[in-house]
Design a protein around this motif. Structure first.
Motif, PDB file in Angstrom:
ATOM      1  N   LEU A  84       0.495  -0.952  -0.466  1.00  0.00           N
ATOM      2  CA  LEU A  84      -0.370   0.027  -0.278  1.00  0.00           C
ATOM      3  C   LEU A  84       0.840   1.238  -0.094  1.00  0.00           C
ATOM      4  O   LEU A  84       1.919   1.356   0.614  1.00  0.00           O
ATOM      5  CB  LEU A  84      -1.270  -0.294   1.224  1.00  0.00           C
ATOM      6  CG  LEU A  84      -2.028   0.909   1.301  1.00  0.00           C
ATOM      7  CD1 LEU A  84      -3.695   1.338   0.697  1.00  0.00           C
ATOM      8  CD2 LEU A  84      -2.466   1.664   2.794  1.00  0.00           C
ATOM      9  N   VAL A  85       0.535   1.966  -0.995  1.00  0.00           N
ATOM     10  CA  VAL A  85       1.589   3.024  -1.131  1.00  0.00           C
ATOM     11  C   VAL A  85       0.718   4.994  -1.115  1.00  0.00           C
ATOM     12  O   VAL A  85      -0.264   4.254  -1.816  1.00  0.00           O
ATOM     13  CB  VAL A  85       2.009   3.254  -2.313  1.00  0.00           C
ATOM     14  CG1 VAL A  85       2.870   4.594  -2.203  1.00  0.00           C
ATOM     15  CG2 VAL A  85       2.830   1.842  -2.473  1.00  0.00           C
ATOM     16  N   VAL A  86       0.783   5.263  -0.011  1.00  0.00           N
ATOM     17  CA  VAL A  86       0.048   6.710   0.345  1.00  0.00           C
ATOM     18  C   VAL A  86       0.917   7.833  -0.454  1.00  0.00           C
ATOM     19  O   VAL A  86       1.983   8.339  -0.291  1.00  0.00           O
ATOM     20  CB  VAL A  86      -0.138   6.733   2.005  1.00  0.00           C
ATOM     21  CG1 VAL A  86      -0.399   8.192   1.788  1.00  0.00           C
ATOM     22  CG2 VAL A  86      -0.831   6.084   2.380  1.00  0.00           C
ATOM     23  N   LEU A  87       0.143   7.967  -1.479  1.00  0.00           N
ATOM     24  CA  LEU A  87       1.285   9.353  -2.393  1.00  0.00           C
ATOM     25  C   LEU A  87       0.816  10.146  -1.800  1.00  0.00           C
ATOM     26  O   LEU A  87      -0.126  10.434  -1.583  1.00  0.00           O
ATOM     27  CB  LEU A  87       0.691   9.492  -3.968  1.00  0.00           C
ATOM     28  CG  LEU A  87       1.461   8.073  -4.537  1.00  0.00           C
ATOM     29  CD1 LEU A  87       0.232   7.241  -4.385  1.00  0.00           C
ATOM     30  CD2 LEU A  87       1.708   8.547  -5.953  1.00  0.00           C
ATOM     31  N   ALA A  88       2.046  11.385  -1.626  1.00  0.00           N
ATOM     32  CA  ALA A  88       1.937  12.820  -0.724  1.00  0.00           C
ATOM     33  C   ALA A  88       2.289  13.616  -1.232  1.00  0.00           C
ATOM     34  O   ALA A  88       3.700  13.699  -1.725  1.00  0.00           O
ATOM     35  CB  ALA A  88       2.108  12.874   0.823  1.00  0.00           C
ATOM     36  N   ILE A  89       2.132  14.968  -1.008  1.00  0.00           N
ATOM     37  CA  ILE A  89       2.111  15.852  -1.492  1.00  0.00           C
ATOM     38  C   ILE A  89       3.201  17.234  -0.445  1.00  0.00           C
ATOM     39  O   ILE A  89       3.202  16.935   0.646  1.00  0.00           O
ATOM     40  CB  ILE A  89       1.799  17.303  -2.296  1.00  0.00           C
ATOM     41  CG1 ILE A  89       0.978  17.808  -1.123  1.00  0.00           C
ATOM     42  CG2 ILE A  89       1.162  16.257  -3.714  1.00  0.00           C
ATOM     43  CD1 ILE A  89       0.207  18.735  -0.708  1.00  0.00           C
ATOM     44  N   LYS A  90       4.500  17.525  -0.840  1.00  0.00           N
ATOM     45  CA  LYS A  90       4.784  18.949   0.741  1.00  0.00           C
ATOM     46  C   LYS A  90       4.377  20.197   0.769  1.00  0.00           C
ATOM     47  O   LYS A  90       4.151  20.535  -0.441  1.00  0.00           O
ATOM     48  CB  LYS A  90       6.902  18.573  -0.705  1.00  0.00           C
ATOM     49  CG  LYS A  90       7.121  19.199   1.191  1.00  0.00           C
ATOM     50  CD  LYS A  90       8.987  19.391   0.895  1.00  0.00           C
ATOM     51  CE  LYS A  90       9.768  20.171   1.819  1.00  0.00           C
ATOM     52  NZ  LYS A  90       9.326  20.408   2.088  1.00  0.00           N
ATOM     53  N   THR A  91       3.392  20.154   1.400  1.00  0.00           N
ATOM     54  CA  THR A  91       2.944  20.960   1.073  1.00  0.00           C
ATOM     55  C   THR A  91       3.127  22.674   1.661  1.00  0.00           C
ATOM     56  O   THR A  91       4.983  22.273   1.916  1.00  0.00           O
ATOM     57  CB  THR A  91       2.384  20.983   2.715  1.00  0.00           C
ATOM     58  OG1 THR A  91       3.078  20.794   4.095  1.00  0.00           O
ATOM     59  CG2 THR A  91       0.904  19.899   3.180  1.00  0.00           C
TER      60      THR A  91
END
Length: 215
Positions: A84-91
């Motif tokens: 399971l991969v959670v793709l996240a942005i650098k805020t």
């Protein structure tokens, strides 16, 4: 580096085989070397200016994944898939992030920072004029998602992109906010279950001539 030698037919076969897997076989795990290649496919994803405004969190802990299940409208793929991969942005992407990207470019290409200053200034000026930098980063992240899914299909790995989750709860469970990140989209990967009825249904798409127009 020579160009890869995939045939048109083999690529289309992989893409026709791919579908958004609803049921994974929890007993089957992706081999380590195959998963390593998929992680590298994420890292190799293109991004505007090469800024890579993201990070990919692979959730290995089964207890954590059980918590995420509750924040995913109980979609079983979250716990049944091999990975399971959670793709996240650098805020709040900033000029410091641009400087870091320029430093990395200088390191890899054996160039001087001075030679990259003009390019860096172009990026910084662009960012000043983007009304929603996080929104821009989010759209970039979907490029990485697409690359992961296509790469997986070419390797015979099933995937399911998941937007039906509660990002704020994911951020809290995974501690992403404290690290300066925000979850955008999730992708489960593994092997389809024979019990998944969707695996046996024809792929529904409009004809090419209805969706592709030459001007």
């Amino acid at each position: 580096m020579t160009a890869p030698n995939f045939s048109s037919a083999s690529v289309l076969d992989a893409l026709n085989w791919r579908y958004a897997t609803k049921m994974f076989d929890a007993s089957k795990k992706i081999p380590t070397d195959t998963w390593s290649a998929l992680e590298q496919s994420l890292v190799l994803a293109p991004s505007s200016f090469g800024l890579e405004p993201w990070k990919f969190f692979v959730v290995d802990d089964t207890a954590v994944r059980a918590k995420l299940l509750e924040a995913s409208w109980k979609q079983a793929q979250v716990v049944e898939a091999s990975h399971l991969v959670v793709l996240a942005i650098k805020t709040g992407l900033s000029e410091a992030d641009v400087d870091r990207a320029m430093a990395r470019t200088a390191e890899v290409r054996d160039a001087s920072l001075e030679s990259l200053q003009g390019f860096g200034n172009v990026i910084k000026n662009f960012m000043k004029n983007v009304p929603d930098v996080d929104g821009w980063s989010t759209r970039q992240t979907y490029i990485a998602l697409g690359q992961l899914m296509v790469s997986a299909a070419l390797l015979g790995i099933d995937t399911c992109p998941i937007e039906g989750f509660m990002p704020a709860q994911y951020d809290e469970i995974l501690g992403l906010s404290e690290m300066g990140y925000h979850s955008v989209v999730v992708c489960a990967a593994g092997y389809r279950s024979e019990a998944d009825k969707y695996a046996h249904l024809p792929k529904v798409r409009f004809p090419v001539e209805d969706k592709v127009q030459h001007i």
